[in-house]
Scaffold this motif. Structure first.
Motif, PDB file in Angstrom:
ATOM      1  N   TYR A 245       0.818  -1.211   0.000  1.00 57.96           N
ATOM      2  CA  TYR A 245       0.000   0.000   0.000  1.00 57.96           C
ATOM      3  C   TYR A 245       0.853   1.262   0.000  1.00 57.96           C
ATOM      4  O   TYR A 245       0.430   2.301  -0.525  1.00 57.96           O
ATOM      5  N   GLY A 246       2.043   1.172   0.588  1.00 62.75           N
ATOM      6  CA  GLY A 246       2.942   2.321   0.543  1.00 62.75           C
ATOM      7  C   GLY A 246       3.330   2.664  -0.885  1.00 62.75           C
ATOM      8  O   GLY A 246       3.317   3.846  -1.287  1.00 62.75           O
ATOM      9  N   ARG A 247       3.644   1.651  -1.670  1.00 64.48           N
ATOM     10  CA  ARG A 247       3.975   1.868  -3.080  1.00 64.48           C
ATOM     11  C   ARG A 247       2.743   2.282  -3.875  1.00 64.48           C
ATOM     12  O   ARG A 247       2.821   3.125  -4.781  1.00 64.48           O
ATOM     13  N   LEU A 248       1.597   1.690  -3.539  1.00 68.06           N
ATOM     14  CA  LEU A 248       0.366   1.980  -4.269  1.00 68.06           C
ATOM     15  C   LEU A 248      -0.057   3.439  -4.086  1.00 68.06           C
ATOM     16  O   LEU A 248      -0.457   4.107  -5.044  1.00 68.06           O
ATOM     17  N   PHE A 249       0.052   3.941  -2.862  1.00 69.20           N
ATOM     18  CA  PHE A 249      -0.354   5.320  -2.575  1.00 69.20           C
ATOM     19  C   PHE A 249       0.792   6.312  -2.739  1.00 69.20           C
ATOM     20  O   PHE A 249       0.611   7.502  -2.516  1.00 69.20           O
ATOM     21  N   GLU A 250       1.969   5.779  -3.093  1.00 70.90           N
ATOM     22  CA  GLU A 250       3.151   6.615  -3.292  1.00 70.90           C
ATOM     23  C   GLU A 250       3.469   7.441  -2.033  1.00 70.90           C
ATOM     24  O   GLU A 250       3.699   8.634  -2.077  1.00 70.90           O
ATOM     25  N   ILE A 251       3.443   6.728  -0.896  1.00 71.76           N
ATOM     26  CA  ILE A 251       3.775   7.339   0.384  1.00 71.76           C
ATOM     27  C   ILE A 251       5.105   6.744   0.856  1.00 71.76           C
ATOM     28  O   ILE A 251       5.345   5.543   0.714  1.00 71.76           O
ATOM     29  N   GLU A 252       5.946   7.577   1.414  1.00 75.07           N
ATOM     30  CA  GLU A 252       7.242   7.121   1.907  1.00 75.07           C
ATOM     31  C   GLU A 252       7.037   6.006   2.937  1.00 75.07           C
ATOM     32  O   GLU A 252       6.238   6.146   3.875  1.00 75.07           O
ATOM     33  N   LEU A 253       7.735   4.889   2.745  1.00 74.88           N
ATOM     34  CA  LEU A 253       7.542   3.734   3.617  1.00 74.88           C
ATOM     35  C   LEU A 253       7.875   4.049   5.069  1.00 74.88           C
ATOM     36  O   LEU A 253       7.242   3.520   5.993  1.00 74.88           O
ATOM     37  N   ARG A 254       8.853   4.908   5.291  1.00 77.00           N
ATOM     38  CA  ARG A 254       9.224   5.284   6.663  1.00 77.00           C
ATOM     39  C   ARG A 254       8.055   5.946   7.378  1.00 77.00           C
ATOM     40  O   ARG A 254       7.934   5.855   8.602  1.00 77.00           O
ATOM     41  N   GLU A 255       7.174   6.566   6.632  1.00 79.77           N
ATOM     42  CA  GLU A 255       6.004   7.224   7.208  1.00 79.77           C
ATOM     43  C   GLU A 255       4.806   6.291   7.248  1.00 79.77           C
ATOM     44  O   GLU A 255       4.067   6.241   8.241  1.00 79.77           O
ATOM     45  N   PHE A 256       4.627   5.506   6.172  1.00 75.20           N
ATOM     46  CA  PHE A 256       3.393   4.745   6.033  1.00 75.20           C
ATOM     47  C   PHE A 256       3.374   3.435   6.815  1.00 75.20           C
ATOM     48  O   PHE A 256       2.360   3.100   7.435  1.00 75.20           O
ATOM     49  N   VAL A 257       4.471   2.688   6.805  1.00 74.81           N
ATOM     50  CA  VAL A 257       4.462   1.374   7.451  1.00 74.81           C
ATOM     51  C   VAL A 257       4.196   1.484   8.956  1.00 74.81           C
ATOM     52  O   VAL A 257       3.344   0.751   9.489  1.00 74.81           O
ATOM     53  N   PRO A 258       4.864   2.375   9.697  1.00 80.81           N
ATOM     54  CA  PRO A 258       4.502   2.522  11.119  1.00 80.81           C
ATOM     55  C   PRO A 258       3.058   2.998  11.310  1.00 80.81           C
ATOM     56  O   PRO A 258       2.370   2.544  12.221  1.00 80.81           O
ATOM     57  N   PHE A 259       2.611   3.914  10.438  1.00 79.84           N
ATOM     58  CA  PHE A 259       1.238   4.412  10.497  1.00 79.84           C
ATOM     59  C   PHE A 259       0.255   3.260  10.369  1.00 79.84           C
ATOM     60  O   PHE A 259      -0.692   3.127  11.165  1.00 79.84           O
ATOM     61  N   LEU A 260       0.451   2.409   9.388  1.00 81.09           N
ATOM     62  CA  LEU A 260      -0.436   1.280   9.137  1.00 81.09           C
ATOM     63  C   LEU A 260      -0.363   0.256  10.266  1.00 81.09           C
ATOM     64  O   LEU A 260      -1.397  -0.243  10.737  1.00 81.09           O
TER      65      LEU A 260
END
Length: 277
Positions: free
Chosen positions: A69-84
């Motif tokens: 989903y990080g790649r799909l939404f084009e969100i930086e993984l450092r931000e998105f993975v902990p968020f999710l």
């Protein structure tokens, strides 16, 4: 079995007063914690990794879904993975205390009818199981934060008030739905269906910024579960206390939930619950 479980132990006898029996059951934490641990042992009986499967399955899910989903939404993984990861852990705890804890008294119907002891023990038992599972999920969250360089002592300290509110809400859910479900047996199925929809309008997979960009910010601004999750997630990710509005939203929900649960459980259903089991 811990001492104090039998019917001959007079301090264990229920009085018919909900608040008295509630505190009496809570003080017997050795009983319901023992039962909760035993429930987890039974669930993972003969498994090679036992309780660790909670940790392993959640870690695999966080890694796979977070990357996708990080790649799909084009969100930086450092931000998105902990968020999710943090959001999903908190969501799992919320839904578990509503749906799974709803069957606490039904599954213990034999004990409730045969033993003269506080029936609230069985609600604490189910709630403790959810807390244990949530604790293991938080270990995954901590590992994810550490991997992405976002874990800090300040963040953990600032998240403690939010965790207290989340756990308090979970206790309210557990008692409210464990008492309602025996009277409305379709309630867990209805809750599961409704929560599946709420999941997608709660910022767990979708970030608040993404929802706001699509004009859907009202779906989470008026969603109490968002505040319960964000009051824990925000400090863990930023290292500072959550915004006062987030704290106020979570606290307001816990207060309203407590009033409703007290009215439904104590005033309406406690003395009649045995007849519905």
């Amino acid at each position: 079995m811990p001492s104090g479980f039998g019917t001959r132990d007079k301090p264990m006898s229920q009085s018919g007063n909900f608040l008295h029996d509630l505190m009496l059951a809570f003080r017997r934490w050795r009983v319901w914690s023992y039962l909760a641990v035993n429930d987890l042992k039974v669930r993972y009986a003969r498994s090679r990794f036992g309780f660790a499967w909670i940790f392993i399955s959640f870690a695999v899910w966080a890694a796979g879904v977070g990357f996708l989903y990080g790649r799909l939404f084009e969100i930086e993984l450092r931000e998105f993975v902990p968020f999710l990861t943090i959001g999903f852990a908190a969501w799992g705890f919320i839904t578990g205390t509503m749906v799974d804890c709803g069957g606490a008294l039904i599954s213990a119907a034999g004990y409730v009818k045969q033993f003269n002891q506080p029936k609230q023990i069985y609600v604490w038992r189910s709630f403790a199981t959810q807390v244990m599972s949530f604790s293991l999920s938080l270990l995954v969250c901590g590992a994810v934060l550490a991997i992405f360089g976002r874990l800090s002592i300040a963040g953990v300290a600032c998240a403690l008030p939010g965790l207290a509110l989340l756990v308090a809400a979970g206790a309210g859910h557990a008692f409210l739905f464990s008492y309602l479900t025996p009277f409305f047996r379709d309630l867990p199925y209805a809750l599961s269906s409704a929560l599946n929809v709420v999941f997608f309008v709660t910022p767990i997979i979708f970030t608040p910024a993404l929802l706001a960009k699509r004009g859907l910010d009202s779906f989470y601004l008026f969603n109490p579960f968002y505040y319960l999750i964000e009051v824990v997630r925000a400090p863990l990710m930023t290292g500072v206390l959550p915004h006062w509005m987030t704290l106020a939203g979570a606290a307001a929900y816990v207060l309203v939930l407590g009033v409703v649960a007290f009215g439904v459980v104590c005033k309406a259903l406690d003395r009649r619950i045995v007849y519905a089991l």
